[in-house]
Write a protein that holds these residues in place. Structure first.
Motif, PDB file in Angstrom:
ATOM      1  N   ASP A  18       0.907  -1.177   0.079  1.00 15.05           N
ATOM      2  CA  ASP A  18       0.171  -0.206   0.038  1.00 15.05           C
ATOM      3  C   ASP A  18       1.031   1.277   0.061  1.00 15.05           C
ATOM      4  O   ASP A  18       1.326   1.680   1.031  1.00 15.05           O
ATOM      5  N   GLU A  20       0.320   4.295  -0.736  1.00 14.21           N
ATOM      6  CA  GLU A  20      -0.401   5.583  -0.433  1.00 14.21           C
ATOM      7  C   GLU A  20      -0.228   5.693   1.353  1.00 14.21           C
ATOM      8  O   GLU A  20       0.121   6.901   1.881  1.00 14.21           O
ATOM      9  N   HIS A  21      -0.225   4.547   2.050  1.00 17.49           N
ATOM     10  CA  HIS A  21      -0.258   4.697   3.375  1.00 17.49           C
ATOM     11  C   HIS A  21       1.176   4.108   4.206  1.00 17.49           C
ATOM     12  O   HIS A  21       0.973   3.798   5.273  1.00 17.49           O
ATOM     13  N   ALA A  22       2.117   3.925   3.173  1.00 14.98           N
ATOM     14  CA  ALA A  22       3.385   2.981   3.759  1.00 14.98           C
ATOM     15  C   ALA A  22       4.174   4.237   4.469  1.00 14.98           C
ATOM     16  O   ALA A  22       4.103   5.292   4.129  1.00 14.98           O
ATOM     17  N   ALA A  23       4.563   3.398   5.612  1.00 10.66           N
ATOM     18  CA  ALA A  23       5.529   4.013   6.574  1.00 10.66           C
ATOM     19  C   ALA A  23       6.813   4.084   6.000  1.00 10.66           C
ATOM     20  O   ALA A  23       8.070   4.873   6.374  1.00 10.66           O
ATOM     21  N   ASP A  55       3.451  -5.240   6.576  1.00 12.54           N
ATOM     22  CA  ASP A  55       2.732  -4.447   5.840  1.00 12.54           C
ATOM     23  C   ASP A  55       2.633  -2.885   5.717  1.00 12.54           C
ATOM     24  O   ASP A  55       2.225  -2.358   4.917  1.00 12.54           O
ATOM     25  N   ASP A  56       3.589  -2.617   6.568  1.00 15.82           N
ATOM     26  CA  ASP A  56       3.726  -0.970   6.606  1.00 15.82           C
ATOM     27  C   ASP A  56       4.770  -0.604   5.672  1.00 15.82           C
ATOM     28  O   ASP A  56       5.151   0.756   5.463  1.00 15.82           O
ATOM     29  N   THR A  57       5.239  -1.502   4.711  1.00 15.86           N
ATOM     30  CA  THR A  57       6.475  -1.389   3.696  1.00 15.86           C
ATOM     31  C   THR A  57       5.819  -1.539   2.316  1.00 15.86           C
ATOM     32  O   THR A  57       5.368  -2.352   2.133  1.00 15.86           O
ATOM     33  N   LEU A 100       5.915  10.789   0.199  1.00 14.33           N
ATOM     34  CA  LEU A 100       6.415   9.839   0.647  1.00 14.33           C
ATOM     35  C   LEU A 100       7.581   9.944   1.269  1.00 14.33           C
ATOM     36  O   LEU A 100       8.415  10.572   1.070  1.00 14.33           O
TER      37      LEU A 100
END
Length: 217
Positions: A18, A20-23, A55-57, A100
């Motif tokens: 994801d 758009e929401h990636a850390a 998931d955050d990548t 980003l």
């Protein structure tokens, strides 16, 4: 799909995860013989890295430049890498403009030449090279980047038989895994071949995932 241009051999960029929401964001820069028709290899590496990182990548498979094709002079010169470096710098600038996170660049084989030439024009947090013939720089300082530079080379990789020289435009210079280069060298003894650095279960993929997720410094 993030970008696609069918002209010539084709250029393509595809996201795993994801964006758009990636850390954390990573970009895989492939080496020779990768174009739109052979893109699945790079897309698979992106998927494996994203799954290992979490998931955050988000991981972008970026085949955004004309790579060398076959065995020929393009492999030994920087001509295609110079053009690729300009494209990569523009691409990372676009990620920055979109708000980003600064990306980690994972650069395989000839892709590491591209990353070496682009290093001072990107805001990459990390530059990871594997199976590298050289980065057209004598050492990390010559890259002109604040990124943490990492390097991996398997003893089973044929790239180890390529001389690390640069003379009259031929060759790509120092081995990034050599002690004098200054990169942080990653373990790669269990990598069976030049194209296997992202293979599940390898020590390199484990290390890459930690870098991509911001957990390794």
């Amino acid at each position: 799909m993030l970008a696609y241009d069918p002209r010539g051999r084709g250029t393509i960029a595809q996201v795993a995860g994801d964006l758009e929401h990636a850390a954390h964001v990573s970009v895989i820069v492939p080496g020779s013989d990768i174009d739109a028709s052979a893109f699945d290899r790079t897309a698979r590496r992106a998927a494996d890295l994203q799954a290992a990182a979490g998931d955050d990548t988000a991981v972008i498979a970026w085949a955004g430049y004309t790579t060398p094709s076959g065995i020929g002079p393009d492999l030994a010169t920087g001509r295609l890498a110079e053009a690729g470096a300009e494209r990569l710098a523009r691409f990372t600038a676009g990620l920055d403009a979109a708000g980003l996170p600064d990306p980690a660049l994972f650069c395989h084989s000839y892709g590491s030449v591209v990353c070496g030439l682009a290093a001072d024009d990107t805001d990459a947090s990390d530059i990871v090279v594997m199976g590298s013939p050289g980065m057209r720089a004598a050492d990390v300082g010559a890259l002109g980047t604040d990124a943490h530079v990492w390097a991996a080379k398997s003893p089973h990789d044929w790239i180890g038989r390529v001389p690390n020289v640069e003379f009259l435009g031929l060759g790509h210079g120092a081995d990034p895994t050599s002690p004098g280069f200054g990169a942080t060298v990653l373990p790669a003894d269990d990598v069976p071949a030049h194209d296997a650095y992202f293979a599940p279960g390898t020590s390199t993929l484990t290390a890459f995932a930690a870098i991509a997720d911001g957990a390794r410094s």
